[in-house]
Design a protein around this motif. Structure first.
Motif, PDB file in Angstrom:
ATOM      1  N   GLY A  58       1.013  -1.390  -0.070  1.00 18.53           N
ATOM      2  CA  GLY A  58      -0.021  -0.063   0.002  1.00 18.53           C
ATOM      3  C   GLY A  58       0.793   1.253   0.027  1.00 18.53           C
ATOM      4  N   ARG A  59       2.001   1.105  -0.008  1.00 18.09           N
ATOM      5  CA  ARG A  59       2.993   2.487  -0.281  1.00 18.09           C
ATOM      6  C   ARG A  59       3.162   2.751  -1.767  1.00 18.09           C
ATOM      7  NH1 ARG A  59       8.242   1.147   3.305  1.00 18.09           N
ATOM      8  NH2 ARG A  59       8.159  -0.480   1.763  1.00 18.09           N
ATOM      9  N   LYS A  60       3.533   3.875  -1.901  1.00 14.56           N
ATOM     10  CA  LYS A  60       3.977   4.515  -3.158  1.00 14.56           C
ATOM     11  C   LYS A  60       5.260   5.151  -3.213  1.00 14.56           C
ATOM     12  CE  LYS A  60      -0.335   3.952  -5.708  1.00 14.56           C
ATOM     13  NZ  LYS A  60      -1.243   4.519  -6.431  1.00 14.56           N
ATOM     14  N   ILE A  61       6.165   5.120  -4.215  1.00 15.80           N
ATOM     15  CA  ILE A  61       7.122   6.023  -4.402  1.00 15.80           C
ATOM     16  C   ILE A  61       6.643   7.206  -5.481  1.00 15.80           C
ATOM     17  CG2 ILE A  61       9.632   6.269  -5.486  1.00 15.80           C
ATOM     18  CD1 ILE A  61       9.931   3.065  -4.903  1.00 15.80           C
ATOM     19  N   LEU A  62       6.890   8.312  -4.790  1.00 19.71           N
ATOM     20  CA  LEU A  62       6.344   9.681  -5.649  1.00 19.71           C
ATOM     21  C   LEU A  62       7.679  10.216  -6.263  1.00 19.71           C
ATOM     22  CD1 LEU A  62       3.743  10.903  -3.353  1.00 19.71           C
ATOM     23  CD2 LEU A  62       3.216   9.256  -5.207  1.00 19.71           C
ATOM     24  N   PHE A  63       7.422  10.483  -7.699  1.00 18.61           N
ATOM     25  CA  PHE A  63       8.555  11.269  -8.167  1.00 18.61           C
ATOM     26  C   PHE A  63       7.991  12.716  -8.542  1.00 18.61           C
ATOM     27  CE2 PHE A  63       9.097   6.776  -9.133  1.00 18.61           C
ATOM     28  CZ  PHE A  63      10.499   6.520  -8.883  1.00 18.61           C
ATOM     29  N   PHE A  64       8.944  13.715  -8.410  1.00 20.27           N
ATOM     30  CA  PHE A  64       8.536  14.789  -8.627  1.00 20.27           C
ATOM     31  C   PHE A  64       9.495  15.505  -9.741  1.00 20.27           C
ATOM     32  CE2 PHE A  64       7.688  13.811  -4.159  1.00 20.27           C
ATOM     33  CZ  PHE A  64       6.346  14.064  -3.918  1.00 20.27           C
ATOM     34  N   LYS A  65       9.102  16.883 -10.246  1.00 24.27           N
ATOM     35  CA  LYS A  65       9.880  17.263 -11.473  1.00 24.27           C
ATOM     36  C   LYS A  65      11.018  17.983 -10.763  1.00 24.27           C
ATOM     37  CE  LYS A  65       9.474  20.207 -15.369  1.00 24.27           C
ATOM     38  NZ  LYS A  65       8.525  20.993 -16.068  1.00 24.27           N
ATOM     39  N   HIS A  66      10.857  18.483  -9.562  1.00 28.24           N
ATOM     40  CA  HIS A  66      11.957  19.588  -8.928  1.00 28.24           C
ATOM     41  C   HIS A  66      12.413  19.151  -7.511  1.00 28.24           C
ATOM     42  CE1 HIS A  66      11.856  22.061 -12.338  1.00 28.24           C
ATOM     43  NE2 HIS A  66      10.682  22.229 -12.313  1.00 28.24           N
ATOM     44  N   HIS A  67      12.199  17.855  -7.110  1.00 31.38           N
ATOM     45  CA  HIS A  67      12.438  17.427  -5.810  1.00 31.38           C
ATOM     46  C   HIS A  67      12.762  15.914  -5.896  1.00 31.38           C
ATOM     47  CE1 HIS A  67      11.736  16.523  -1.657  1.00 31.38           C
ATOM     48  NE2 HIS A  67      11.838  17.700  -1.517  1.00 31.38           N
ATOM     49  N   ARG A  68      13.562  15.437  -4.997  1.00 34.17           N
ATOM     50  CA  ARG A  68      13.955  14.055  -4.896  1.00 34.17           C
ATOM     51  C   ARG A  68      12.726  13.267  -4.564  1.00 34.17           C
ATOM     52  NH1 ARG A  68      14.459  16.295   0.225  1.00 34.17           N
ATOM     53  NH2 ARG A  68      13.809  14.992   1.909  1.00 34.17           N
ATOM     54  N   LEU A  69      12.792  12.005  -4.899  1.00 32.70           N
ATOM     55  CA  LEU A  69      11.567  10.936  -4.791  1.00 32.70           C
ATOM     56  C   LEU A  69      11.023  11.075  -3.273  1.00 32.70           C
ATOM     57  CD1 LEU A  69      12.507   7.935  -3.493  1.00 32.70           C
ATOM     58  CD2 LEU A  69      13.677   7.798  -5.721  1.00 32.70           C
ATOM     59  N   TRP A  70      10.000  10.586  -2.896  1.00 26.12           N
ATOM     60  CA  TRP A  70       9.480  10.356  -1.566  1.00 26.12           C
ATOM     61  C   TRP A  70       8.749   9.144  -1.442  1.00 26.12           C
ATOM     62  CZ3 TRP A  70       4.414  12.007   0.609  1.00 26.12           C
ATOM     63  CH2 TRP A  70       4.343  12.057   2.009  1.00 26.12           C
ATOM     64  N   VAL A  71       8.672   8.793  -0.393  1.00 26.42           N
ATOM     65  CA  VAL A  71       7.824   7.253  -0.242  1.00 26.42           C
ATOM     66  C   VAL A  71       6.677   7.680   0.565  1.00 26.42           C
ATOM     67  CG1 VAL A  71       7.865   4.885   0.751  1.00 26.42           C
ATOM     68  CG2 VAL A  71       9.809   5.664  -0.333  1.00 26.42           C
ATOM     69  N   MET A  72       5.496   7.163   0.168  1.00 22.34           N
ATOM     70  CA  MET A  72       4.375   7.655   0.982  1.00 22.34           C
ATOM     71  C   MET A  72       3.888   6.478   1.193  1.00 22.34           C
ATOM     72  SD  MET A  72       0.736   9.405  -0.762  1.00 22.34           S
ATOM     73  CE  MET A  72      -0.616   9.723   0.170  1.00 22.34           C
ATOM     74  N   SER A  73       3.884   6.620   2.753  1.00 23.30           N
ATOM     75  CA  SER A  73       3.119   5.280   3.303  1.00 23.30           C
ATOM     76  C   SER A  73       1.870   5.554   4.336  1.00 23.30           C
ATOM     77  CB  SER A  73       4.310   4.515   4.218  1.00 23.30           C
ATOM     78  OG  SER A  73       4.930   5.348   5.141  1.00 23.30           O
ATOM     79  N   ILE A  74       1.735   6.724   4.623  1.00 22.13           N
ATOM     80  CA  ILE A  74       0.658   7.089   5.242  1.00 22.13           C
ATOM     81  C   ILE A  74      -0.472   7.938   4.594  1.00 22.13           C
ATOM     82  CG2 ILE A  74       1.881   6.727   7.671  1.00 22.13           C
ATOM     83  CD1 ILE A  74       2.063   9.782   7.738  1.00 22.13           C
ATOM     84  N   ARG A  75      -1.495   8.374   5.320  1.00 23.77           N
ATOM     85  CA  ARG A  75      -2.623   9.385   4.722  1.00 23.77           C
ATOM     86  C   ARG A  75      -1.839  10.737   4.774  1.00 23.77           C
ATOM     87  NH1 ARG A  75      -7.855   7.334   3.871  1.00 23.77           N
ATOM     88  NH2 ARG A  75      -8.433   9.272   3.743  1.00 23.77           N
ATOM     89  N   VAL A  76      -1.892  11.585   3.780  1.00 24.43           N
ATOM     90  CA  VAL A  76      -1.646  12.832   3.791  1.00 24.43           C
ATOM     91  C   VAL A  76      -2.579  13.781   3.071  1.00 24.43           C
ATOM     92  CG1 VAL A  76       0.930  12.099   3.718  1.00 24.43           C
ATOM     93  CG2 VAL A  76      -0.310  12.684   1.525  1.00 24.43           C
ATOM     94  N   THR A  77      -2.399  15.123   3.147  1.00 23.34           N
ATOM     95  CA  THR A  77      -3.238  16.079   2.699  1.00 23.34           C
ATOM     96  C   THR A  77      -2.618  16.440   1.397  1.00 23.34           C
ATOM     97  OG1 THR A  77      -4.211  16.886   4.723  1.00 23.34           O
ATOM     98  CG2 THR A  77      -4.376  18.174   2.917  1.00 23.34           C
ATOM     99  N   VAL A  78      -3.400  16.133   0.202  1.00 22.89           N
ATOM    100  CA  VAL A  78      -2.601  16.611  -1.088  1.00 22.89           C
ATOM    101  C   VAL A  78      -3.630  17.757  -1.482  1.00 22.89           C
ATOM    102  CG1 VAL A  78      -1.851  14.336  -1.732  1.00 22.89           C
ATOM    103  CG2 VAL A  78      -4.316  14.822  -2.189  1.00 22.89           C
ATOM    104  N   HIS A  79      -3.433  18.484  -2.589  1.00 21.19           N
ATOM    105  CA  HIS A  79      -3.970  19.637  -3.184  1.00 21.19           C
ATOM    106  C   HIS A  79      -4.043  19.034  -4.789  1.00 21.19           C
ATOM    107  CE1 HIS A  79      -4.153  22.556   0.187  1.00 21.19           C
ATOM    108  NE2 HIS A  79      -3.141  21.977   0.370  1.00 21.19           N
ATOM    109  N   ARG A  80      -5.349  18.762  -4.713  1.00 17.48           N
ATOM    110  CA  ARG A  80      -5.785  18.079  -6.433  1.00 17.48           C
ATOM    111  C   ARG A  80      -6.392  19.293  -7.248  1.00 17.48           C
ATOM    112  NH1 ARG A  80      -8.262  12.570  -5.730  1.00 17.48           N
ATOM    113  NH2 ARG A  80      -6.127  12.309  -5.449  1.00 17.48           N
ATOM    114  N   PRO A  81      -5.687  19.623  -8.288  1.00 18.62           N
ATOM    115  CA  PRO A  81      -6.546  20.564  -9.143  1.00 18.62           C
ATOM    116  C   PRO A  81      -7.861  20.169  -9.433  1.00 18.62           C
ATOM    117  CG  PRO A  81      -4.216  19.809 -10.142  1.00 18.62           C
ATOM    118  CD  PRO A  81      -4.397  18.929  -9.070  1.00 18.62           C
ATOM    119  N   SER A  82      -8.581  21.297  -9.579  1.00 22.90           N
ATOM    120  CA  SER A  82     -10.003  21.057  -9.807  1.00 22.90           C
ATOM    121  C   SER A  82     -10.443  20.444 -11.165  1.00 22.90           C
ATOM    122  CB  SER A  82     -10.700  22.471  -9.790  1.00 22.90           C
ATOM    123  OG  SER A  82     -10.211  23.346 -10.916  1.00 22.90           O
ATOM    124  N   THR A  83      -9.636  20.400 -12.209  1.00 25.98           N
ATOM    125  CA  THR A  83      -9.696  19.731 -13.364  1.00 25.98           C
ATOM    126  C   THR A  83      -9.567  18.086 -13.246  1.00 25.98           C
ATOM    127  OG1 THR A  83      -7.425  19.821 -14.141  1.00 25.98           O
ATOM    128  CG2 THR A  83      -8.654  21.544 -14.772  1.00 25.98           C
TER     129      THR A  83
END
Length: 96
Positions: A58-83
């Motif tokens: 249930g964990r994910k490795i997230l890749f960003f354009k201008h940041h190092r990778l990050w492992v998401m293993s818990i619930r977090v608040t994301v900001h999702r574009p309205s589109t």
């Protein structure tokens, strides 16, 4: 001493990063995160460019354009574009 600590926290809140405009805040589990969501890491918001699942844990490795990778293993608040929102998910959203 406590008064100084309280004032320090209030000053830090004043300089909290502003979420990207036109996004909705949503608390999501790793399985619900999407490419294009923004996550606050190191005091800045970073958009997810790509991601990979880590087995069945249930964990994910997230890749960003201008940041190092990050492992998401818990619930977090994301900001999702309205589109990226669907009409059935609008009722539990908060506009940033």
């Amino acid at each position: 001493m406590e008064k100084l600590m309280y004032e320090y926290r209030r000053a830090a809140d004043r300089y909290a990063p502003v979420p990207p405009p036109g996004t909705w805040a949503k608390d999501v589990a790793p399985r619900d995160v999407q490419v294009g969501d923004y996550i606050q890491i190191d005091g800045r918001y970073h958009g997810i460019a790509n991601m990979r699942a880590i087995g069945l844990s249930g964990r994910k490795i997230l890749f960003f354009k201008h940041h190092r990778l990050w492992v998401m293993s818990i619930r977090v608040t994301v900001h999702r574009p309205s589109t990226q929102l669907t009409p059935d998910s609008w009722d539990d959203q908060t506009l940033a």
